[in-house]
Design an enzyme around this catalytic site. Structure first.
Site, PDB file in Angstrom:
ATOM      1  N   HIS A  56      65.834  23.280  36.787  1.00 26.95           N
ATOM      2  CA  HIS A  56      65.906  23.375  37.973  1.00 26.95           C
ATOM      3  C   HIS A  56      64.758  22.877  39.131  1.00 26.95           C
ATOM      4  O   HIS A  56      63.860  23.520  39.607  1.00 26.95           O
ATOM      5  CB  HIS A  56      66.400  24.863  38.975  1.00 26.95           C
ATOM      6  CG  HIS A  56      67.279  24.811  39.981  1.00 26.95           C
ATOM      7  ND1 HIS A  56      66.509  24.709  41.515  1.00 26.95           N
ATOM      8  CD2 HIS A  56      68.227  24.913  40.563  1.00 26.95           C
ATOM      9  CE1 HIS A  56      67.477  25.068  42.166  1.00 26.95           C
ATOM     10  NE2 HIS A  56      68.336  24.905  41.922  1.00 26.95           N
ATOM     11  N   PHE A  57      64.717  21.732  39.393  1.00 23.08           N
ATOM     12  CA  PHE A  57      64.929  20.482  38.510  1.00 23.08           C
ATOM     13  C   PHE A  57      63.892  19.849  37.792  1.00 23.08           C
ATOM     14  O   PHE A  57      62.769  19.678  38.574  1.00 23.08           O
ATOM     15  CB  PHE A  57      65.725  19.565  39.456  1.00 23.08           C
ATOM     16  CG  PHE A  57      66.882  20.240  40.370  1.00 23.08           C
ATOM     17  CD1 PHE A  57      68.195  20.248  39.782  1.00 23.08           C
ATOM     18  CD2 PHE A  57      66.665  20.685  41.410  1.00 23.08           C
ATOM     19  CE1 PHE A  57      69.076  21.078  40.650  1.00 23.08           C
ATOM     20  CE2 PHE A  57      67.864  21.024  42.213  1.00 23.08           C
ATOM     21  CZ  PHE A  57      68.968  21.262  41.668  1.00 23.08           C
TER      22      PHE A  57
END
Length: 155
Positions: A56-57
């Site tokens: 993420h991410f």
């Protein structure tokens, strides 16, 4: 045994005595100030080594908003647990039951220090309502009304 500094500060080793969470889900590093039945100001230092950044991410690491809310809920849990007589918390756990009027204002990145401000609103029996505001560098990143309940543990 919980240390009791004069300013209401609670260090990480004592947080472990208050919350059932453990790494990687313990999201409160330190409590800077605490007033029973009023407020708590805690911090979470956000590191690139947090396991959630792997997904993420990877190319744009942003702390998930739900984890910011969880950090606020954990800080609120500390406030409630520390506000109650110790006998009222034996064999009990503080569970997140809801959120209202949640807003995410800014992203939180590795290297940020998340300041968690939670204030007491009211409680009735085992249900507690608090206002939470998460800030980075004096700017609100997330806020909302959080509710939780103190319930018997089912081991």
């Amino acid at each position: 045994m919980i240390n009791k500094p004069e300013n209401g500060e609670i260090v990480s080793r004592d947080i472990l005595d208050l919350l059932p969470h453990r790494y990687p889900f313990l999201l409160v590093d330190r409590v800077l100030s605490f007033e029973p039945m009023k407020s708590v100001h805690a911090i979470k230092s956000v590191s690139i080594n947090e396991p959630f950044f792997q997904g993420h991410f990877p190319s744009y690491p942003v702390m998930p908003g739900v984890l910011i809310l969880e950090a606020l809920a954990q800080a609120g849990g500390i406030m409630v647990i520390k506000s109650l007589p110790p006998a009222d918390t034996v064999g009990k756990i503080f569970l997140f039951t809801g959120m209202e009027k949640v807003r995410f204002r800014r992203p939180v990145f590795p290297g940020d220090q998340l300041h968690l401000h939670v204030t007491y609103e009211r409680h009735k029996m085992s249900m507690w309502k608090t206002n939470g505001k998460a800030m980075v560098d004096g700017k609100v990143v997330a806020e909302g009304i959080l509710t939780a309940s103190v319930v018997p543990r089912e081991d």
